[in-house]
Structure formats: C-alpha cells, structure tokens
Write a protein that holds these residues in place. Structure first.
Motif, PDB file in Angstrom:
ATOM      1  N   ALA A  23       0.722  -1.080  -0.062  1.00  0.00           N
ATOM      2  CA  ALA A  23      -0.236   0.024   0.065  1.00  0.00           C
ATOM      3  C   ALA A  23       1.076   1.276   0.130  1.00  0.00           C
ATOM      4  CB  ALA A  23      -0.731   0.042   1.250  1.00  0.00           C
ATOM      5  N   ASN A  26       2.555   1.907  -3.617  1.00  0.00           N
ATOM      6  CA  ASN A  26       1.406   2.360  -4.489  1.00  0.00           C
ATOM      7  C   ASN A  26       0.438   3.417  -3.986  1.00  0.00           C
ATOM      8  OD1 ASN A  26       2.157   0.114  -6.822  1.00  0.00           O
ATOM      9  ND2 ASN A  26       1.879  -1.134  -4.905  1.00  0.00           N
ATOM     10  N   ALA A  27       1.041   4.072  -2.938  1.00  0.00           N
ATOM     11  CA  ALA A  27      -0.042   5.177  -2.520  1.00  0.00           C
ATOM     12  C   ALA A  27      -0.648   6.008  -3.432  1.00  0.00           C
ATOM     13  CB  ALA A  27       0.675   5.928  -1.246  1.00  0.00           C
ATOM     14  N   ILE A  29      -1.154   5.479  -6.632  1.00  0.00           N
ATOM     15  CA  ILE A  29      -2.144   4.980  -7.521  1.00  0.00           C
ATOM     16  C   ILE A  29      -3.280   4.598  -6.947  1.00  0.00           C
ATOM     17  CG2 ILE A  29      -2.607   2.624  -8.736  1.00  0.00           C
ATOM     18  CD1 ILE A  29       0.434   2.218  -9.604  1.00  0.00           C
ATOM     19  N   LEU A  30      -3.277   4.101  -5.465  1.00  0.00           N
ATOM     20  CA  LEU A  30      -4.525   3.996  -4.879  1.00  0.00           C
ATOM     21  C   LEU A  30      -5.215   5.563  -4.256  1.00  0.00           C
ATOM     22  CD1 LEU A  30      -3.151   1.848  -1.831  1.00  0.00           C
ATOM     23  CD2 LEU A  30      -4.605   1.178  -3.773  1.00  0.00           C
ATOM     24  N   LEU A  33      -7.161   6.020  -7.905  1.00  0.00           N
ATOM     25  CA  LEU A  33      -8.332   5.079  -7.624  1.00  0.00           C
ATOM     26  C   LEU A  33      -9.465   5.785  -6.736  1.00  0.00           C
ATOM     27  CD1 LEU A  33      -6.671   1.597  -7.712  1.00  0.00           C
ATOM     28  CD2 LEU A  33      -8.130   2.649  -9.625  1.00  0.00           C
ATOM     29  N   GLY A  34      -9.043   6.276  -5.632  1.00  0.00           N
ATOM     30  CA  GLY A  34     -10.059   6.890  -4.814  1.00  0.00           C
ATOM     31  C   GLY A  34     -10.685   7.955  -5.420  1.00  0.00           C
TER      32      GLY A  34
END
Length: 334
Positions: A23, A26-27, A29-30, A33-34
């Motif tokens: 996580a 890839n913070a 990318i997350l 996505l959010g």
C-alpha cells in the motif's frame, strides 16, 4: 533482538507487513483510484442517467489515449520524452485505413501486424536519431513529429479509408456483461501481455536503470544507446496500437494528428511517473487518462465550456509537479 528471532517476527507479521508495504509503495495509485471513484459518484449525481452507455463511450474514448500514455510512459521512464506520439498514431491510422479499405478480413490481419512492425521502426528511428545526434529528445521528437505528420498527409490528404469489421467489433460493444466494455478488456490484455513481461525482463530493468542514473547504468554494463533505441521502439509499438484503435473506433483514417501527445504527457505526470526518469509504471497513467476524460465529460454535463478542461489539466499538472518537487525536497533534506 537476535538475528535468529528476527526472521520469526518477520514471518509473524508477514501478511500484514506485506500488505502495508504494498500500500505504501502504491500510495499514489491508490489515491488516484479513490479520486476516480469519487469522480464517478459525482458524475452519477449530476447525470442520473449516466450508466451503461456512458461507460461504453468512456471506454472507447479512453482506449487510444490510454495507449498513447503507455507509449509516453515507457520513454519517460528511460529518461526521455517523445513529442511525436500523436503524429506516429496519425501515420499508422491512415496507412492502416488505406490498406484495409475494400479488402478481405484475412488481409486486414496482415495489415495490423505490418502496422505494429511499422510502429517499431518509427520509434527506433526516433531513438536512433536521439542517440546518434546527441540532440535533446524533445528537439528531435518535435522535429520528427512534423516528418511523420507530413508523411500521413502524403498517404491520405483528407479523411478516408476504412477499418476491417472484425477490428471495429474488437473494441466496440460489450463482452459477457453490458457493463464490461470490449475496449477496457482490449486495453487490459494489451498492457498485461506487453508491459508485465517487459517490466520483469533485462530490457525493462535496463530502461529503468538508464532513466534513474545513466552513468551508473553504463558502469554496470548496460548498453545505454541500444537500450535508449529499444525504449523508443517500444514507444512506437504502443503508438501503433493506439493508432489502430483510432481506426477501429472511428472506422476511418484521419491524417490530422489528434489531441494525444500533450494529454498523454499530462497523464504520465498525473500517473506518478517521474519526468526525471527511472520511476513509475503504466497503471497510474491509465487511471489518470480515465480521470482526465471523465472531467471533460462532467464539464459537458454541467454545460461548461469543454475548453476549460485544458485549463483544468494544466492546473492539475502544475499541482502534481509542485507536490512531487516538495516531496523530493523533503527526501533530500531527510
């Protein structure tokens, strides 16, 4: 803690630690996505009728730009920049459309394979010129963008040609479920089939190495020149795929380069790829493309001038670059 007990504690915290580490890596990318989820909810709120048709249209409009962003990401990771992506797409577009017009489906298969080879050649020419002349990438590729755009006009002075029916059917419509656009599946398959093996290959590691530190890569035995040419050739390959998707989705060839080059650069930056090279991937830029396209769609729903989308893209770009510079400054001070 002794050396013997450390591996035991690591195994006990294994799944949680691995998940947390993934996580953290890839913070960005997350976060994208959010933000995309929030944007989709907002789109549904301002346009309650937004559903299957909207998702299908989004997938079709995103597909060429997403592949253009992947093309740009590859060369940016290597420490370069290619301003001829849109022109290469236009050239592939018109050549494919002219060759496929009034031809049997079997011949169209050969055309598609030929266009992929042509894309590799175009990209390799760009890379070869950058390596041989030692002129900055941005200058060489800007000049070549005019060359490829001119070639597209020579092949097809005005919109024309046609796409093979099977190629159009490949990207338009749904598969299995009406909520699953074919365009999205095509994008996932192409990226998974090409990027995942490349990322884990010696060539992929070399591309990251020369983008991160060219001198260190050279001293480690990496053939910097050949790797640079290979990176540009791969950019040409993805640009060819993007051009073929334009033909498939529009069923016509258009010699005018579309608005792909600069939006692709914006998507690459927003997607977390470092313009300095050596860091990033292709998942972030693809998500960024969807976000940028959805912003434009929402502006249409709100009866706003869609030209403001360009302003918004510029503001997002400036914000991302500023945040990246701030983070890099804090790391260097730490």
């Amino acid at each position: 803690m002794s050396a013997a007990t450390a591996p035991v504690d690591a195994r006990r915290a294994g799944p949680g630690a691995m998940l947390g580490s993934a996580a953290q890596r890839n913070a960005w990318i997350l976060g994208l996505l959010g933000f995309l989820v929030i944007l989709l909810v907002f789109t549904k709120l301002i346009q309650p009728n937004y559903g299957v048709t909207g998702i299908q249209g989004l997938a079709i409009s995103v597909l060429p730009l997403a592949l253009a962003a992947v093309a740009q990401a590859v060369v940016v990771i290597s420490g370069g920049l290619d301003l001829s992506v849109g022109s290469m797409m236009a050239l592939i577009n018109v050549v494919a459309a002219v060759l496929m017009e009034d031809q049997p489906p079997e011949f169209a298969v050969a055309v598609v394979l030929g266009m992929l080879l042509l894309g590799l050649v175009l990209g390799a020419v760009n890379g070869g010129l950058v390596v041989l002349t030692r002129v900055p990438d941005i200058v060489v590729t800007l000049a070549m963008s005019f060359v490829w755009a001119g070639c597209a006009l020579i092949v097809l002075p005005a919109p024309g040609g046609a796409s093979a029916k099977w190629l159009t059917d490949l990207v338009i419509g749904s598969i299995g479920n009406e909520w699953i656009p074919k365009g999205a599946i095509v994008l996932i398959v192409i990226v998974a089939a090409l990027w995942i093996p490349l990322r884990r290959s010696v060539l992929g590691l070399s591309i990251y190495a020369i983008g991160s530190n060219r001198l260190a890569a050279f001293r480690s035995g990496v053939a910097v020149g050949r790797t640079k040419v290979a990176a540009y050739a791969l950019t040409g390959l993805f640009a060819a795929l993007a051009g073929l998707c334009v033909v498939a989705s529009t069923s016509i060839g258009d010699p005018k380069p579309g608005p792909y080059t600069l939006p692709a650069v914006a998507a690459v930056v927003l997607g977390g790829v470092s313009l300095a090279g050596g860091r990033g991937g292709v998942v972030g830029p693809i998500i960024a493309v969807v976000i940028l396209q959805l912003i434009r769609t929402d502006m249409t729903f709100l009866n706003l001038d869609t030209n403001l989308a360009v302003v918004v893209q510029g503001m997002i770009l400036i914000g991302v670059v500023m945040i990246g510079s701030f983070v890099q400054l804090r790391r260097s001070r730490g």
